[in-house]
Design an enzyme around this catalytic site. Structure first.
Site, PDB file in Angstrom:
ATOM      1  N   GLY A 133      18.140  51.716  55.231  1.00  0.00           N
ATOM      2  CA  GLY A 133      19.214  51.852  54.119  1.00  0.00           C
ATOM      3  C   GLY A 133      20.522  52.187  54.654  1.00  0.00           C
ATOM      4  O   GLY A 133      21.407  51.999  54.192  1.00  0.00           O
ATOM      5  N   SER A 137      20.418  48.351  61.577  1.00  0.00           N
ATOM      6  CA  SER A 137      20.075  46.995  62.488  1.00  0.00           C
ATOM      7  C   SER A 137      21.659  46.470  62.248  1.00  0.00           C
ATOM      8  O   SER A 137      21.467  45.789  63.945  1.00  0.00           O
ATOM      9  CB  SER A 137      19.504  45.875  61.423  1.00  0.00           C
ATOM     10  OG  SER A 137      18.288  46.689  60.704  1.00  0.00           O
ATOM     11  N   GLU A 169      21.013  37.831  62.983  1.00  0.00           N
ATOM     12  CA  GLU A 169      20.177  38.372  62.096  1.00  0.00           C
ATOM     13  C   GLU A 169      19.328  37.409  61.216  1.00  0.00           C
ATOM     14  O   GLU A 169      17.566  37.337  60.938  1.00  0.00           O
ATOM     15  CB  GLU A 169      20.633  39.949  60.904  1.00  0.00           C
ATOM     16  CG  GLU A 169      20.452  40.356  59.735  1.00  0.00           C
ATOM     17  CD  GLU A 169      19.409  41.771  59.872  1.00  0.00           C
ATOM     18  OE1 GLU A 169      20.755  42.554  60.527  1.00  0.00           O
ATOM     19  OE2 GLU A 169      18.661  42.436  58.719  1.00  0.00           O
ATOM     20  N   ASP A 181      26.743  44.498  56.178  1.00  0.00           N
ATOM     21  CA  ASP A 181      26.290  45.888  57.094  1.00  0.00           C
ATOM     22  C   ASP A 181      26.597  45.015  57.979  1.00  0.00           C
ATOM     23  O   ASP A 181      27.726  46.409  59.076  1.00  0.00           O
ATOM     24  CB  ASP A 181      24.893  45.760  57.026  1.00  0.00           C
ATOM     25  CG  ASP A 181      24.390  45.812  55.848  1.00  0.00           C
ATOM     26  OD1 ASP A 181      24.894  46.409  54.888  1.00  0.00           O
ATOM     27  OD2 ASP A 181      22.845  45.610  55.374  1.00  0.00           O
TER      28      ASP A 181
HETATM   29  C1  GLA Z   1      20.509  44.807  52.786  1.00  0.00           C
HETATM   30  C2  GLA Z   1      21.402  43.973  53.543  1.00  0.00           C
HETATM   31  C3  GLA Z   1      23.004  43.334  53.108  1.00  0.00           C
HETATM   32  C4  GLA Z   1      23.082  43.551  51.699  1.00  0.00           C
HETATM   33  C5  GLA Z   1      21.892  44.698  50.589  1.00  0.00           C
HETATM   34  C6  GLA Z   1      22.652  44.950  49.131  1.00  0.00           C
HETATM   35  O1  GLA Z   1      21.635  46.225  53.355  1.00  0.00           O
HETATM   36  O2  GLA Z   1      21.063  43.528  54.655  1.00  0.00           O
HETATM   37  O3  GLA Z   1      23.696  42.044  53.132  1.00  0.00           O
HETATM   38  O4  GLA Z   1      22.633  42.509  50.898  1.00  0.00           O
HETATM   39  O5  GLA Z   1      21.184  45.131  51.245  1.00  0.00           O
HETATM   40  O6  GLA Z   1      22.688  45.057  49.028  1.00  0.00           O
END
Ligand code: GLA
Length: 395
Positions: A133, A137, A169, A181
């Site tokens: 989390g 990636s 992605e 991200d």
């Molecule tokens: C992942 C996804 C992001 C976002 C988060 C939740 O990290 O890659 O784009 O949606 O989950 O906030």
């Protein structure tokens, strides 16, 4: 002291491995960070606002041009290597590439925009935990995009690199994620959060005073690969709720553009699951807007309340938490030295964060670890976020 004299372990390892495999070539060394998200869970693909902070852990890449037309990628973390002629890349089935889909996807997206006929060696090592989390990636994608941009002297700016990584992605990894991200990895700077308006990609920095709060990352060590979770289902459920709202309440582009009263007015027409997902999104958007005001005015207690409420909503309405993340966050937020706590990233496992009074992170970690051990018999991992220098060329 120049940065090259105090390299992290991962940076040293990737340089040594590259030099052993490709002697006589001095590679570029580049870095892209992972992130935590303070507030704004699952809002990016709903056109909302998010508040990520870059971490000082991420992915290092040692990269150099080749004299032939092959692309060769190697990951020390995955202990895997892949290489292929540039001409054959486009016909490869993305779902058979494994981890290489990230760098190869970035190469392919970029090579559709500019000519890239000469081959390249890209060696990776990361110190951000994978599948936890913290956006390992996006860090891998941005490290690739940044290094290619330097090597081929293309001149894309950071926003363009983030968009290329995001497209890679979506198209090559198959995750319908939003832009958070990749933008965080490309743009978040030290000392603050990035307030990103995902509807149009505009952004601003929100300073966070280090003498007011520490960000404690709490890793449940429950790994997950987002492609195998309900992530894409959440994206679809939100799209379904948006269609109903657009038909009944007038057309707006994103779910985050609607208000709670709009949602209540269509309650009878939405299935209960879509209703819960939309409720989370609409209320989370309000929490981010108010939370940013609190952060800007230095009101950490009020900001922490928004963070706690965000966790409850992701658990109850969005259903992306899990018992491990609930124990971490409940145990942390019950302490007087914690302003607030929530899961970070997509959920389903991985990490949570706690906003802690300065100097209190070890004490908080001990208490949380005890509750976690009692319940799951596992020792979670903790890490106090230090602000890093963000995406950059190191040498
Ligand atoms: C992942 C996804 C992001 C976002 C988060 C939740 O990290 O890659 O784009 O949606 O989950 O906030």
């Amino acid at each position: 002291m120049p940065e090259s004299q105090q390299l992290s372990k991962a940076a040293e390892q990737v340089l040594a491995a590259f030099q052993k495999a490709v002697p006589r070539v001095k590679p570029l060394l580049c870095f892209a960070p992972g992130r935590v998200n303070l507030l704004g869970a699952h809002l990016d693909y709903n056109g909302g606002d998010v508040l990520p902070v870059a971490v000082d852990q991420g992915v290092y890449v040692a990269a150099a041009m080749r004299s032939d037309a092959r692309v060769s990628v190697c990951s020390l973390n995955e202990q895997a290597r892949f290489d292929c002629d540039i001409d054959e890349l486009a016909s490869l089935a993305a779902n058979r590439l494994g981890w290489a889909a990230y760098p190869i996807g970035v190469f392919l997206v970029m090579s559709k925009k500019v000519e890239m006929h000469q081959g390249v060696d890209l060696w990776f090592a990361g110190d951000v935990p994978i599948g936890a989390g913290l956006s390992s990636s996006a860090a891998l994608e941005l490290a690739t995009a940044f290094a290619l941009n330097e090597l081929y002297q293309i001149g894309f700016d950071r926003v363009e690199l983030a968009r290329i990584a995001h497209q890679a992605e979506n198209e090559y990894v198959g995750l319908d994620c939003g832009i958070m991200d990749q933008f965080a990895s490309a743009l978040a700077a030290s000392g603050g959060a990035l307030l990103l308006h995902c509807r149009d990609g505009s952004f601003e920095q929100v300073p966070i005073a280090a003498d007011q709060v520490e960000i404690l990352v709490m890793n449940s060590l429950k790994q997950r690969s987002l492609g195998e979770t309900g992530f894409n289902d959440r994206v679809r459920e939100c799209a379904g709720a948006l269609r109903v709202l657009q038909e009944e309440c007038g057309h707006r582009a994103f779910l985050c553009d609607y208000q709670q009263q709009d949602l209540e007015s269509v309650a009878g027409k939405l299935d209960p699951v879509a209703h819960k997902r939309a409720r989370h999104v609409i209320l989370e958007m309000q929490r981010v807007q108010k939370g940013v005001q609190s952060l800007r005015s230095g009101d950490l207690s009020r900001f922490g309340e928004a963070v706690n409420a965000s966790h409850r909503s992701t658990a109850v309405d969005y259903e992306v938490s899990c018992p491990e993340l609930d124990v971490l966050t409940e145990s942390a937020s019950s302490l007087p030295t914690v302003f607030g706590s929530r899961l970070t990233g997509a959920g389903f496992g991985g990490c949570a964060i706690a906003l802690v009074k300065p100097g209190c992170s070890s004490e908080v970690s001990e208490v949380v670890a005890e509750s976690f051990r009692c319940r799951f018999g596992v020792e979670p991992a903790f890490y106090v976020l230090r602000s890093g220098l963000g995406m950059r060329r190191i040498s």
